[in-house]
Each structure stands twice: as structure tokens, then as C-alpha cells.
Design a protein around this motif. Structure first.
Motif, PDB file in Angstrom:
ATOM      1  N   ASP A 161       0.812  -1.222   0.000  1.00 54.10           N
ATOM      2  CA  ASP A 161       0.000   0.000   0.000  1.00 54.10           C
ATOM      3  C   ASP A 161       0.843   1.269   0.000  1.00 54.10           C
ATOM      4  OD1 ASP A 161      -2.485  -1.214  -0.097  1.00 54.10           O
ATOM      5  OD2 ASP A 161      -2.592  -1.471   2.072  1.00 54.10           O
ATOM      6  N   ASP A 162       2.125   1.171   0.393  1.00 49.77           N
ATOM      7  CA  ASP A 162       2.976   2.358   0.409  1.00 49.77           C
ATOM      8  C   ASP A 162       3.575   2.666  -0.966  1.00 49.77           C
ATOM      9  OD1 ASP A 162       4.851   0.356   0.131  1.00 49.77           O
ATOM     10  OD2 ASP A 162       5.850   0.699   2.057  1.00 49.77           O
ATOM     11  N   GLY A 163       3.220   1.879  -1.996  1.00 51.51           N
ATOM     12  CA  GLY A 163       3.695   2.144  -3.350  1.00 51.51           C
ATOM     13  C   GLY A 163       5.072   1.593  -3.660  1.00 51.51           C
ATOM     14  N   VAL A 164       5.648   0.819  -2.745  1.00 55.29           N
ATOM     15  CA  VAL A 164       6.977   0.239  -2.947  1.00 55.29           C
ATOM     16  C   VAL A 164       6.832  -1.187  -3.462  1.00 55.29           C
ATOM     17  CG1 VAL A 164       9.133  -0.454  -1.825  1.00 55.29           C
ATOM     18  CG2 VAL A 164       8.018   1.688  -1.174  1.00 55.29           C
ATOM     19  N   LEU A 165       7.653  -1.533  -4.437  1.00 55.98           N
ATOM     20  CA  LEU A 165       7.696  -2.892  -4.965  1.00 55.98           C
ATOM     21  C   LEU A 165       8.607  -3.730  -4.076  1.00 55.98           C
ATOM     22  CD1 LEU A 165       6.960  -4.941  -7.217  1.00 55.98           C
ATOM     23  CD2 LEU A 165       9.002  -4.134  -8.446  1.00 55.98           C
ATOM     24  N   TYR A 166       8.014  -4.668  -3.374  1.00 57.71           N
ATOM     25  CA  TYR A 166       8.769  -5.486  -2.420  1.00 57.71           C
ATOM     26  C   TYR A 166       8.975  -6.893  -2.954  1.00 57.71           C
ATOM     27  CZ  TYR A 166       8.029  -1.953   1.223  1.00 57.71           C
ATOM     28  OH  TYR A 166       8.020  -0.792   1.963  1.00 57.71           O
ATOM     29  N   GLY A 167      10.009  -7.499  -2.431  1.00 58.63           N
ATOM     30  CA  GLY A 167      10.238  -8.920  -2.641  1.00 58.63           C
ATOM     31  C   GLY A 167       9.866  -9.681  -1.383  1.00 58.63           C
ATOM     32  N   VAL A 168      10.855 -10.332  -0.788  1.00 57.60           N
ATOM     33  CA  VAL A 168      10.653 -11.113   0.426  1.00 57.60           C
ATOM     34  C   VAL A 168      11.799 -10.787   1.386  1.00 57.60           C
ATOM     35  CG1 VAL A 168       9.439 -12.978  -0.750  1.00 57.60           C
ATOM     36  CG2 VAL A 168      11.936 -13.051  -0.569  1.00 57.60           C
ATOM     37  N   PHE A 188      12.145  -5.413  -4.033  1.00 60.32           N
ATOM     38  CA  PHE A 188      12.279  -6.338  -5.166  1.00 60.32           C
ATOM     39  C   PHE A 188      13.662  -6.188  -5.788  1.00 60.32           C
ATOM     40  CE2 PHE A 188      11.660  -8.038  -9.364  1.00 60.32           C
ATOM     41  CZ  PHE A 188      10.653  -8.997  -9.250  1.00 60.32           C
ATOM     42  N   ALA A 189      14.111  -4.943  -5.934  1.00 61.08           N
ATOM     43  CA  ALA A 189      15.421  -4.684  -6.552  1.00 61.08           C
ATOM     44  C   ALA A 189      16.544  -5.312  -5.744  1.00 61.08           C
ATOM     45  CB  ALA A 189      15.640  -3.181  -6.704  1.00 61.08           C
ATOM     46  N   ASP A 190      16.482  -5.226  -4.411  1.00 61.22           N
ATOM     47  CA  ASP A 190      17.531  -5.819  -3.578  1.00 61.22           C
ATOM     48  C   ASP A 190      17.499  -7.340  -3.652  1.00 61.22           C
ATOM     49  OD1 ASP A 190      18.623  -3.426  -2.792  1.00 61.22           O
ATOM     50  OD2 ASP A 190      17.539  -3.330  -0.888  1.00 61.22           O
ATOM     51  N   CYS A 249      23.598 -23.805 -15.312  1.00 57.89           N
ATOM     52  CA  CYS A 249      22.281 -23.717 -14.674  1.00 57.89           C
ATOM     53  C   CYS A 249      22.156 -22.393 -13.924  1.00 57.89           C
ATOM     54  CB  CYS A 249      22.068 -24.873 -13.704  1.00 57.89           C
ATOM     55  SG  CYS A 249      22.104 -26.501 -14.463  1.00 57.89           S
ATOM     56  N   ALA A 250      23.179 -22.042 -13.161  1.00 58.17           N
ATOM     57  CA  ALA A 250      23.160 -20.783 -12.420  1.00 58.17           C
ATOM     58  C   ALA A 250      23.073 -19.596 -13.369  1.00 58.17           C
ATOM     59  CB  ALA A 250      24.405 -20.674 -11.538  1.00 58.17           C
ATOM     60  N   GLU A 251      23.774 -19.676 -14.486  1.00 60.89           N
ATOM     61  CA  GLU A 251      23.731 -18.601 -15.480  1.00 60.89           C
ATOM     62  C   GLU A 251      22.319 -18.457 -16.058  1.00 60.89           C
ATOM     63  OE1 GLU A 251      26.945 -17.132 -18.735  1.00 60.89           O
ATOM     64  OE2 GLU A 251      26.287 -19.204 -18.930  1.00 60.89           O
ATOM     65  N   ALA A 252      21.649 -19.582 -16.277  1.00 63.07           N
ATOM     66  CA  ALA A 252      20.287 -19.546 -16.816  1.00 63.07           C
ATOM     67  C   ALA A 252      19.303 -18.999 -15.791  1.00 63.07           C
ATOM     68  CB  ALA A 252      19.870 -20.949 -17.259  1.00 63.07           C
ATOM     69  N   VAL A 253      19.480 -19.341 -14.526  1.00 59.14           N
ATOM     70  CA  VAL A 253      18.603 -18.813 -13.472  1.00 59.14           C
ATOM     71  C   VAL A 253      18.746 -17.298 -13.378  1.00 59.14           C
ATOM     72  CG1 VAL A 253      18.170 -18.787 -10.980  1.00 59.14           C
ATOM     73  CG2 VAL A 253      18.532 -20.966 -12.158  1.00 59.14           C
ATOM     74  N   LYS A 254      19.957 -16.815 -13.519  1.00 61.34           N
ATOM     75  CA  LYS A 254      20.178 -15.368 -13.500  1.00 61.34           C
ATOM     76  C   LYS A 254      19.434 -14.703 -14.659  1.00 61.34           C
ATOM     77  CE  LYS A 254      23.947 -11.950 -13.268  1.00 61.34           C
ATOM     78  NZ  LYS A 254      25.427 -11.747 -13.299  1.00 61.34           N
ATOM     79  N   ALA A 255      19.460 -15.338 -15.817  1.00 60.45           N
ATOM     80  CA  ALA A 255      18.741 -14.799 -16.977  1.00 60.45           C
ATOM     81  C   ALA A 255      17.235 -14.829 -16.754  1.00 60.45           C
ATOM     82  CB  ALA A 255      19.114 -15.600 -18.229  1.00 60.45           C
ATOM     83  N   GLN A 256      16.738 -15.900 -16.157  1.00 63.20           N
ATOM     84  CA  GLN A 256      15.306 -15.981 -15.864  1.00 63.20           C
ATOM     85  C   GLN A 256      14.880 -14.878 -14.898  1.00 63.20           C
ATOM     86  OE1 GLN A 256      15.311 -20.081 -14.445  1.00 63.20           O
ATOM     87  NE2 GLN A 256      14.023 -20.704 -16.163  1.00 63.20           N
ATOM     88  N   ALA A 257      15.690 -14.661 -13.873  1.00 63.17           N
ATOM     89  CA  ALA A 257      15.371 -13.613 -12.900  1.00 63.17           C
ATOM     90  C   ALA A 257      15.372 -12.240 -13.557  1.00 63.17           C
ATOM     91  CB  ALA A 257      16.378 -13.656 -11.744  1.00 63.17           C
ATOM     92  N   ALA A 258      16.304 -12.028 -14.487  1.00 61.27           N
ATOM     93  CA  ALA A 258      16.372 -10.744 -15.182  1.00 61.27           C
ATOM     94  C   ALA A 258      15.134 -10.515 -16.043  1.00 61.27           C
ATOM     95  CB  ALA A 258      17.633 -10.688 -16.037  1.00 61.27           C
ATOM     96  N   LEU A 259      14.679 -11.565 -16.743  1.00 61.39           N
ATOM     97  CA  LEU A 259      13.475 -11.413 -17.559  1.00 61.39           C
ATOM     98  C   LEU A 259      12.274 -11.080 -16.684  1.00 61.39           C
ATOM     99  CD1 LEU A 259      12.216 -11.681 -20.440  1.00 61.39           C
ATOM    100  CD2 LEU A 259      11.546 -13.992 -19.741  1.00 61.39           C
ATOM    101  N   LEU A 260      12.146 -11.772 -15.554  1.00 61.37           N
ATOM    102  CA  LEU A 260      11.053 -11.473 -14.633  1.00 61.37           C
ATOM    103  C   LEU A 260      11.097 -10.014 -14.208  1.00 61.37           C
ATOM    104  CD1 LEU A 260       8.728 -12.613 -12.741  1.00 61.37           C
ATOM    105  CD2 LEU A 260      10.527 -12.857 -11.012  1.00 61.37           C
ATOM    106  N   GLN A 269      10.303  -0.600 -10.789  1.00 58.43           N
ATOM    107  CA  GLN A 269      11.137  -0.464  -9.597  1.00 58.43           C
ATOM    108  C   GLN A 269      12.135  -1.608  -9.418  1.00 58.43           C
ATOM    109  OE1 GLN A 269       9.182   0.547  -5.869  1.00 58.43           O
ATOM    110  NE2 GLN A 269       7.570   1.705  -6.915  1.00 58.43           N
ATOM    111  N   SER A 270      12.277  -2.459 -10.411  1.00 52.92           N
ATOM    112  CA  SER A 270      13.173  -3.619 -10.244  1.00 52.92           C
ATOM    113  C   SER A 270      14.635  -3.275 -10.452  1.00 52.92           C
ATOM    114  CB  SER A 270      12.782  -4.724 -11.226  1.00 52.92           C
ATOM    115  OG  SER A 270      13.122  -4.368 -12.557  1.00 52.92           O
ATOM    116  N   GLY A 271      14.898  -2.194 -11.182  1.00 55.38           N
ATOM    117  CA  GLY A 271      16.282  -1.841 -11.478  1.00 55.38           C
ATOM    118  C   GLY A 271      16.877  -2.615 -12.638  1.00 55.38           C
TER     119      GLY A 271
END
Length: 607
Positions: A161-168, A188-190, A249-260, A269-271
Motif C-alpha cells: 500500500d505504500d507504493g513500494v515494490l517489495y520482494g521477500v 524487489f530490486a535488492d 544452470c546458475a547462469e540460466a537462473v540469473k537470466a530468468q530472474a532478469a526477464l522477470l 522499480q526492479s532496477g
């Protein structure tokens, strides 16, 4: 006791640590009736069990599951939690898409493992083996943690509700009784930065692939300096570790996270930009030579019985589970006359998304689509993935229309029995036609389940590159463009041909019409992703990150026959109304119980 433990599967070691009594003296009481942490350092199997427990928490699905909550399919299982979610029951305390507990458990296991790994006696008699084991296992742990955070972001990231994009909440150390559990959500960016850092750490420690070497000259210098030989190197980094998490595999996961992160739902706000996502995808694809490594049969990898039954690697599959014999997928999804339960019913919506053989959408007046003969001259992938009326499967004709076949069997007909199709279609993709799910004549076969396919990364590159530079832009020297990727995918599918299978003089005219239009190319890329990855549990997440409507009504087809003329009539009807609220449900909720327990944990708005 140690000798006895060696026969127990590694996956149970952590339970043994918790539950078994001390082995010091059977006839005298122990000071503590549980196994102590020191055992982890002295007996490497126990420490390794923590990492294996991390693998056990990986959130990858091994069956077609979540597509029934999208516009691609419905299910005839009335008790399905996904059906309930899609028809109005999705809530923060009723969320079958949640990965919160599973991924948080996995993070705790790998965090604990990372505090111990350098103290464990993996190979105390050989300094080189000891260091190699430490490096590989640390690398795997970092990579696993990145995966857990990626899936947590996908399922639970969103705006509060504060307008910030959060992760976990970000946890990089294990929690214990003295920890402060009331942790706020990181931005989310962090969270993306942490995923990147973990993937980079994994890539620095792991080999690109687990392959055997045949010469000491091929050993990295830091291990040669410790006296490593190629035999010991292969023991740690060789083919015996295949299917463990590797550098690629790790390189592909990084790419998947970037696309998301670069997707419409998160990019503000993801950076992360689409150019960055395209670059990271290209890094993965360059390892197979870009389009030179594009598998010409990759869209039907699940039909490659020779490689699935054998030991050969599949060029389409970047990372997969170990193969296992099963009939579960077939039991769930074969039509009733083949002794299946017909659980996943593809939608008319999805069927309509497959173009004609000439590449034109069926809505194009020049496509040649005939509503009275709707499955003729269609994209061959439709026949690969979907059983439609009149399909011959396992030497049997499947009649989904509301009329009997020559044997007067009607169980496969629309809504005929509880296990019949609700849409007029049955699932075909991922199923082996040489399986028999009937218990009295059971025949099981090997199955594999890709965790990451190269086609997925190609499509991710096309999506990000088109968004960043347009259909034919390549600002990073990748050597291929979004247009090039989609052309390769559609050529592999067999599009741009006439009804006789001959190449059309104009080629794939629809693709060419998109080549100069970024918006049309975006739509085409999204549709190709829908078709290529259907029933692989991608559609739900794609719709959300694209911020497309979740509540499109699911349609089916009722086929009736005039018994005098044998003419079929195809009537499209509404099967299931979806009651998602797209105003906020493109972001999933934080579990209600967690928000109630911890005051610093902000809920996503709307939930």
C-alpha cells in the motif's frame, strides 16, 4: 553404526540427525539423546544431507498442473485447488501457488550448509579433493539459494500500500532460537541483486558442465597447485555429478530472474532493463553457439524415446531431473477409453492460438481456416500437443464429439462421464504412447522433466531483445535478433508451408509482417511462448508478469453429427468463467498467517 548408515539414501540423513540416538554406547545413557552438530564435521554424509534437503525443496513441478488455472486448460477434477482458485477462491490464506514455506525451508537448509561446508572432512587425506568438494558444494548451495529467491519473487513479489515494490525478507544466514524472525520484506530490486550475487558465486565455483576430462593439463591451475590429478577431478566435477546444479544452470537462473524483473509488472522499480535481460539470456545461448545450437527437434523433446530411455543428453534440455519410470502422467491424462482420467483439458482458447500451416493466425481472412474443418492444415504443434476430435492415439480413434465412434464407445465424448473432457480436447503433450496405465496390464516407461529448456531461454532473449531494440536490433553483438529466434522456432514447427508441405513462395508472410512492427512482434513472441511452453507450468506466471487479464473465460467445443449426412458441426461454448481480479492479482499474496505473525511483514495491496 557408520557402516549401517552408508546404506541409507542421502535424502534421509537430516531426519537421522534429528531422530537417531547417540551411537557412543548402547548400554549407557547419552548426555543428549540426539545427534550433535559435531557429527556433521566428522561424517560428511550428514552434512551433505543438508544440501540434498535443499535440492528436495526445489519448486520445479514434474507434471502439468498450473495451466488448468489459466486460459489454456481446465480440469475435470472437481476437488482441484487450482480450479477453486481460478473460480473465485484465491486468497492469502488459500493459495495453491504459494512457494513460501517450501522455499523458505530450502533457504534455511542451504544457509546452514554454507556455515558448515568448509569445516567438514570431505576428503581429509587429500588437500586437492577437500578443496574441490568445498568449492563444488558451496557453488551448488549458492545456486540453490538463487533459485529459491527467484521463485519467491515470482510468486510473492508485489506492491504494498505504500507504493513500494517489495520482494521477500532476505536471509543469508541460518535462523536459530535467538534470531529475530520479525523481518521486513526487502525491496524487489535488492532481492534481484541477491539472486545475481548468488548466481555469480555459483558460476565462479562450478564447472559449466559436469564432464570428465582425460588429462591433468585440463585441471584448473588452483587445483593443480594442490596436487590434483584428473581422476580425482572427475570424481568431484565429472559426469557422475550430472544433473546437479552446474555453472550453466546458475547462469540460466540469473537470466530468468532478469526477464522477470524486466517484465511490465516489475520493471518500474526492479532496477533491471530489457537490454540487461537480453544480454544475460544471450550469455547462456552463446555457450551453445547461439542459433547454431538450436535443437531442430527441441519442440518434441518428450517424444525422443531413444534418448529418454538411454543415457544420452538431450540438446534441448539445459537442466533436468533424473529420469524415472512412471505411468502417473498418463494415468492422469489419457482419455477414459485408454484407461486415463482425462484431467487436463486443453481449451479452445489455446487451440485457436495455433496458426495455420502457412503461418497466418486463424483470424486472418487470408489464412484459409475453415470453421467446418477446423483442424485441417494447422500448425503441426497442435497435433503434437492436443488430442482433438478424430485424433488417432495409441492406434485408437478418440472421439470427443457428442456422437459414438464405430465401436459405439462414448466415454471420451464431451462431458460423458466424470473423467471425460470438459472442453472437447485431451492433453497429448508430455505423454508417452507406449505406457499402459491399466493396473492389470501396467506398462511404465522412463520420463524426464526439464527444469530449464533452451527454447525457454531463446524465447526469453527474443522477448527482451525485441522490447529493448525492436525485432531486428542487436546492440550487444549477440549474433542473432528477436526476429531470428522466432523465425527459427516457427521454421522448426513447420510453418510457412502449403497444405502439401511445400515451402510457400512468400515464406512465412506473417512473421515478415511482424518484422517491422515492434508491437506485432511482441504479440507474436508471446504467442510463440504460449505454444512452445504450453502445459509446462509457465502460462500463469507469464500472464501475470505481462499484466494481461487472468479472467478470460475458458471455451470449449461441442461437436454434433448429422447422422444422415455424417456432417459435423462445431459449436464453441463457454466452459468456465474465471473470477480473477486483474486490478491486483497480477501480484500474489504473502501468506496471511505470516502477516498476522510478523508485524514488519507488509502484505501486497488488495490482499
Amino acid at each position: 553404526m557408520k557402516k549401517i548408515f552408508s546404506t541409507i539414501p542421502v535424502i534421509g540423513y537430516c531426519l537421522l540427525v534429528i531422530g537417531l540416538t547417540s551411537c557412543g554406547d548402547m548400554f549407557e545413557p547419552a548426555d543428549e539423546n540426539t545427534r550433535q552438530e559435531d557429527a556433521f564435521y566428522e561424517e560428511s554424509d550428514y552434512a551433505h544431507g543438508l544440501l540434498i534437503y535443499g535440492y528436495d525443496r526445489l519448486p520445479y513441478m514434474t507434471s502439468s498442473t498450473t495451466d488448468i488455472a489459466t486460459d489454456d486448460a481446465v480440469t475435470n477434477l472437481t476437488s482441484s485447488t487450482y480450479l477453486a482458485m481460478a473460480t473465485g477462491s484465491w486468497a492469502s490464506d488459500n493459495n495453491p501457488m504459494s512457494v513460501w514455506d517450501n522455499c523458505k525451508d530450502g533457504i534455511q537448509y542451504v544457509n546452514k550448509f554454507l556455515t558448515m561446508v568448509e569445516k567438514v572432512k570431505w576428503a581429509p587425506s587429500a588437500a586437492s579433493k577437500q578443496q574441490m568438494f568445498i568449492d563444488r558444494l558451496r557453488g551448488e548451495a549458492f545456486g540453490l539459494r538463487a533459485i529459491f529467491y527467484y521463485y519467491l519473487l515470482q510468486a510473492h513479489g508485489g506492491y504494498a500500500d505504500d507504493g513500494v515494490l517489495y520482494g521477500v525478507p532476505l536471509l543469508t544466514a541460518p535462523e536459530d532460537g535467538s534470531s529475530n524472525f520479525n523481518q521486513p520484506r526487502a525491496t524487489f530490486a535488492d532481492c534481484v541483486k541477491q539472486i545475481y550475487a548468488d548466481c555469480d558465486s555459483a558460476m565462479a565455483l562450478l564447472p559449466v558442465d559436469y564432464v570428465d576430462i582425460s588429462s591433468n593439463e585440463d585441471i584448473p591451475a588452483k587445483y593443480r597447485a594442490l596436487g590434483a590429478n584428473y581422476s580425482n577431478f572427475n570424481l568431484v566435477f565429472g559426469s557422475k555429478s550430472r544433473n546437479r546444479l552446474s555453472g550453466k544452470c546458475a547462469e540460466a537462473v540469473k537470466a530468468q530472474a532478469a526477464l522477470l524483473a524486466a517484465s511490465p509488472a516489475f520493471r518500474e522499480q526492479s532496477g533491471v532493463t530489457s537490454a540487461e535481460a537480453a544480454t544475460l539470456c544471450a550469455n547462456v545461448l552463446k555457450r551453445i553457439g547461439g542459433l547454431e545450437g538450436f535443437d531442430p527437434t527441441g519442440h518434441t523433446w518428450y517424444k525422443n524415446k531413444t534418448k529418454i530411455d538411454g543415457t544420452s543428453e538431450m540438446p534441448e534440455v539445459l537442466w533436468r531431473t533424473d529420469r524415472a519410470k512412471s505411468s502417473a502422467q498418463e494415468l492422469d491424462n489419457f482419455p477414459p477409453t485408454l484407461y486415463g482420467r482425462g484431467r487436463v483439458n486443453p481449451s479452445q482458447n489455446l487451440v485457436d492460438a495455433f496458426p495455420m500451416l502457412n503461418g497466418l493466425p486463424i483470424t486472418d481472412p487470408n489464412s484459409g481456416y475453415d470453421p467446418a474443418n477446423p483442424y485441417a492444415n494447422r500448425d503441426p504443434r497442435l497435433n503434437d500437443d492436443v488430442i482433438y476430435n478424430g485424433t488417432t492415439f495409441r492406434k485408437a480413434e478418440i472421439i470427443t464429439g457428442n456422437y459414438p465412434n464405430e465401436k459405439s464407445e462414448t466415454d471420451d465424448n464431451l462431458n460423458s462421464i466424470a473423467n471425460s473432457t470438459r472442453t472437447g480436447y485431451y492433453l497429448k503433450k508430455l505423454l508417452r504412447d507406449d505406457v499402459s496405465p491399466l493396473s492389470s496390464s501396467l506398462i511404465e516407461q522412463y520420463h524426464i522433466f526439464p527444469r530449464i529448456r533452451y527454447t525457454e531461454i531463446f524465447l526469453a532473449y527474443a522477448e527482451a531483445a525485441n522490447d529493448a531494440w525492436g525485432p531486428k536490433g542487436d546492440q550487444i553483438g549477440a549474433g542473432f535478433t528477436a526476429y531470428d529466434v522466432i523465425k527459427a522456432i516457427r521454421q522448426r514447427a513447420g510453418l510457412g508451408k502449403d497444405m502439401f508441405g511445400a515451402d510457400l513462395p512468400q515464406g512465412d508472410a506473417y512473421l515478415e509482417s511482424c518484422a517491422a512492427d515492434q508491437t506485432k512482434m511482441t504479440d507474436l513472441i508471446r504467442n510463440e511462448r504460449r505454444l512452445e511452453l504450453c502445459f509446462e507450468n509457465k502460462r500463469f506466471w507469464d500472464l501475470r508478469r505481462w499484466m494481461l487479464p487472468l479472467n478470460e473465460a475458458v471455451k470449449g467445443v461441442k461437436i454434433v453429427r448429422d447422422e444422415a449426412t455424417k456432417t459435423l458441426t462445431y459449436n464453441i461454448f463457454e466452459v468456465e468463467v474465471r473470477t480473477y481480479d486483474s486490478s491486483y492479482q497480477c501480484y500474489g499474496p504473502i501468506p496471511k498467517g505470516e502477516v498476522l505473525k510478523w508485524s514488519n511483514l507488509k502484505q501486497n495491496k488488495g490482499w
